[in-house]
Design a protein around this motif. Structure first.
Motif, PDB file in Angstrom:
ATOM      1  N   GLN A 146      46.254  16.321  37.352  1.00 16.97           N
ATOM      2  CA  GLN A 146      46.617  14.952  37.721  1.00 16.97           C
ATOM      3  C   GLN A 146      46.170  14.642  39.143  1.00 16.97           C
ATOM      4  O   GLN A 146      45.710  13.544  39.453  1.00 16.97           O
ATOM      5  N   GLY A 147      46.279  15.629  40.039  1.00 15.41           N
ATOM      6  CA  GLY A 147      45.900  15.434  41.433  1.00 15.41           C
ATOM      7  C   GLY A 147      44.416  15.167  41.628  1.00 15.41           C
ATOM      8  O   GLY A 147      44.027  14.531  42.613  1.00 15.41           O
ATOM      9  N   ILE A 148      43.567  15.662  40.707  1.00 18.42           N
ATOM     10  CA  ILE A 148      42.129  15.400  40.821  1.00 18.42           C
ATOM     11  C   ILE A 148      41.871  13.904  40.736  1.00 18.42           C
ATOM     12  O   ILE A 148      41.098  13.343  41.518  1.00 18.42           O
ATOM     13  N   GLY A 149      42.519  13.243  39.779  1.00 22.15           N
ATOM     14  CA  GLY A 149      42.372  11.792  39.665  1.00 22.15           C
ATOM     15  C   GLY A 149      43.019  11.058  40.816  1.00 22.15           C
ATOM     16  O   GLY A 149      42.451  10.114  41.373  1.00 22.15           O
ATOM     17  N   GLY A 150      44.209  11.495  41.216  1.00 26.94           N
ATOM     18  CA  GLY A 150      44.915  10.842  42.312  1.00 26.94           C
ATOM     19  C   GLY A 150      44.145  10.895  43.615  1.00 26.94           C
ATOM     20  O   GLY A 150      44.177   9.952  44.409  1.00 26.94           O
ATOM     21  N   SER A 151      43.425  11.995  43.850  1.00 27.94           N
ATOM     22  CA  SER A 151      42.670  12.119  45.100  1.00 27.94           C
ATOM     23  C   SER A 151      41.592  11.054  45.216  1.00 27.94           C
ATOM     24  O   SER A 151      41.360  10.500  46.292  1.00 27.94           O
ATOM     25  N   GLY A 152      40.914  10.773  44.102  1.00 28.26           N
ATOM     26  CA  GLY A 152      39.877   9.744  44.136  1.00 28.26           C
ATOM     27  C   GLY A 152      40.444   8.354  44.374  1.00 28.26           C
ATOM     28  O   GLY A 152      39.857   7.553  45.102  1.00 28.26           O
ATOM     29  N   ILE A 153      41.581   8.076  43.762  1.00 27.78           N
ATOM     30  CA  ILE A 153      42.215   6.770  43.966  1.00 27.78           C
ATOM     31  C   ILE A 153      42.546   6.566  45.439  1.00 27.78           C
ATOM     32  O   ILE A 153      42.266   5.516  46.021  1.00 27.78           O
ATOM     33  N   PHE A 154      43.124   7.593  46.063  1.00 29.72           N
ATOM     34  CA  PHE A 154      43.531   7.492  47.460  1.00 29.72           C
ATOM     35  C   PHE A 154      42.326   7.323  48.376  1.00 29.72           C
ATOM     36  O   PHE A 154      42.295   6.435  49.234  1.00 29.72           O
ATOM     37  N   ALA A 155      41.316   8.169  48.202  1.00 33.24           N
ATOM     38  CA  ALA A 155      40.158   8.143  49.097  1.00 33.24           C
ATOM     39  C   ALA A 155      39.375   6.838  48.976  1.00 33.24           C
ATOM     40  O   ALA A 155      38.966   6.248  49.979  1.00 33.24           O
ATOM     41  N   LEU A 156      39.169   6.377  47.756  1.00 31.72           N
ATOM     42  CA  LEU A 156      38.294   5.218  47.542  1.00 31.72           C
ATOM     43  C   LEU A 156      38.974   3.904  47.894  1.00 31.72           C
ATOM     44  O   LEU A 156      38.300   2.949  48.292  1.00 31.72           O
TER      45      LEU A 156
END
Length: 512
Positions: A105-115
């Motif tokens: 789940q964190g893999i997807g969350g990281s992209g949301i936060f960064a972008l």
């Protein structure tokens, strides 16, 4: 981008950011309920760190990928991943399953936060950056506030799975909204000026997969070693020391590789350009965001757990009392944004005052009594900490476009995001690796081995102890939490050195 389209994209991005960031804090008040049902309290911190590990480790990769295949495509991919594995977390049948799905789940969350951070710098002119950064930090802080509240309310009913399941429809709607409203390519994003940019094998060779994996490996080793220490293994044991020792060569390998591909190769494009390491401002900025992330997560995890175990409050009651900290993070951020844009105060001055607020608040909070009675002045100490975190967060985000070249905007914003989460991950890991052995050692003096195991497995069992023993055990828990806050003092103090290293009087664009 202007008008209703800008407002629509802003709304869907902030909504996505809200749920992704909320998952870093929502389990802070529900963790005890989860482990009471699934067991494994000794491994409970992995529910945090599994998500934080990949939430931290993939931000630079997602940022670079968005340079190649467009912001829109990358954001939609990250949202889809986050949605799928949020549902999987809610369906977990064991703590091990939950930890594994949190990792994904964190893999997807990281992209949301960064972008989300990156896109705001590209959607609006510099004069509006302080306003949109206030939206951004306010959303992050609001998620930190409501996360424990929602988690506490759900945990009180015993249906902890609903902590994760609502993410599915919310993110599903966000995917549809962004698919319709978000432009295929923003006019000023790198892929817009590169006609060859497309989702292909040729394009993927530009991504620094090796650098990202080496950095992730270093994060995994150090966090695992610290977690093993928290479980009771000695620092010199084969379960701890080798992992910590192996972290050093991986860190060296990461920087050596980034130097090589920055200075000697055209492809892949580095996830962390070597020119960052040659800039004192960038180095100080990254160090500062790491330290502030550690302070944030220690407070976010420690404060509600203290209310539950020492003061005997419900998870919801603990979440309500965390508002003294959480509500003032966005307030501090909004005030910092106004000071930088309206009064022409440089980000470094804002960050310095934020570090001062954090240090004073942590010093005061570390000395509160360990008795079951609530100590009212602690709410004021939480306010100081919240304002300090808000000041530092806003100042660091607005410093990125000031301190980096335009071509490095994506990896610059992702670096600040990634190292803040890395600080959170390592900070809470160090805190638990120090406080848990203290807790175990001192509880052995008052509890039988069987009862000790029972309390460490499910903390609710401490309320079954005789009154006198119960108060002694609560006091020991209180002392272990104070140790964690004393660690936050050290992180806050180190920010003065980091701020001095990156000192510049440059103002945010559009404010001068």
């Amino acid at each position: 981008m202007i008008g209703w389209r800008l407002h629509g994209v802003t709304f869907w991005l902030l909504l996505s950011l809200f749920v992704a960031q909320m998952d870093t804090s929502i389990t802070s008040t529900s963790l005890l309920t989860i482990t009471d049902q699934l067991g494994g309290f000794k491994k409970s911190s992995w529910v945090f760190t599994a998500y934080l590990l990949t939430f931290c480790g993939f931000q630079l990769i997602w940022a670079k990928l968005s340079d190649i295949i467009s912001r829109k495509t990358t954001i939609l991919i990250t949202l889809l991943l986050f949605t799928i594995f949020s549902g999987a977390c809610g369906a977990s049948q064991s703590l091990t399953q939950l930890i594994m799905f949190r990792w994904l789940q964190g893999i997807g969350g990281s992209g949301i936060f960064a972008l989300t951070q990156l896109v705001f710098f590209e959607m609006v002119p510099p004069s509006k950056w302080p306003l949109y950064v206030t939206f951004l930090t306010g959303t992050v802080a609001l998620s930190l506030i409501t996360g424990p509240l929602i988690g506490g309310a759900i945990a009180r009913s015993g249906h902890w799975r609903w902590i994760f399941l609502p993410n599915v429809p919310v993110c599903g709607i966000s995917i549809i909204g962004l698919f319709i409203m978000f432009p295929a390519k923003l006019w000023n994003e790198p892929s817009a000026s590169d006609e060859s940019s497309s989702f292909s094998i040729g394009a993927l060779r530009r991504i620094d997969v090796l650098g990202g994996l080496v950095l992730l490996g270093a994060c995994l080793l150090v966090s695992t070693g610290l977690q093993q220490a928290a479980l009771g293994y000695s620092w010199s044991s084969s379960f701890v020391l080798p992992l910590l020792i192996l972290t050093a060569p991986l860190v060296l390998a990461f920087f050596a590789w980034e130097w090589f591909i920055t200075t000697r190769r055209k492809f892949p494009e580095p996830v962390f350009p070597w020119r960052f390491c040659r800039s004192r401002i960038c180095v100080g900025m990254i160090l500062n965001t790491f330290l502030s992330g550690a302070v944030l997560m220690i407070c976010l995890v420690q404060i509600p757990q203290r209310f539950i175990t020492v003061n005997g409050l419900s998870s919801l009651g603990a979440a309500v009392r965390l508002l003294a900290f959480g509500a003032f993070v966005p307030s501090g951020s909004a005030l910092a944004g106004a000071l930088m844009s309206k009064m022409k105060i440089s980000p470094c001055i804002i960050i310095l005052f934020g570090a001062i607020f954090q240090l004073v608040g942590a010093v005061l909070l570390s000395g509160i009594p360990t008795t079951p009675d609530l100590h009212s002045p602690q709410y004021g100490y939480q306010v100081l900490l919240g304002i300090g975190v808000g000041f530092v967060a806003c100042g660091l985000i607005l410093l990125v476009p000031v301190a980096t070249e335009k071509r490095d905007l994506a990896v610059g914003t992702a670096s600040v995001a990634q190292f803040r989460i890395l600080g959170s991950l390592i900070g809470i890991s160090i805190a638990t690796s120090i406080s848990t052995p203290y807790l175990r050692t001192h509880l052995e003096e008052v509890l039988s081995p069987k009862m000790l195991l029972s309390v460490l497995e499910k903390t609710e069992n401490l309320f079954l102890l005789p009154r006198e023993t119960q108060n002694t055990v609560k006091s020991i828990f209180g002392e272990s939490f104070n140790i964690q806050i004393k660690l936050a003092i050290g992180f806050s103090a180190a920010q003065f050195f980091a701020t001095a290293m990156m000192w510049t009087n440059r103002l945010v664009e559009g404010s001068n």
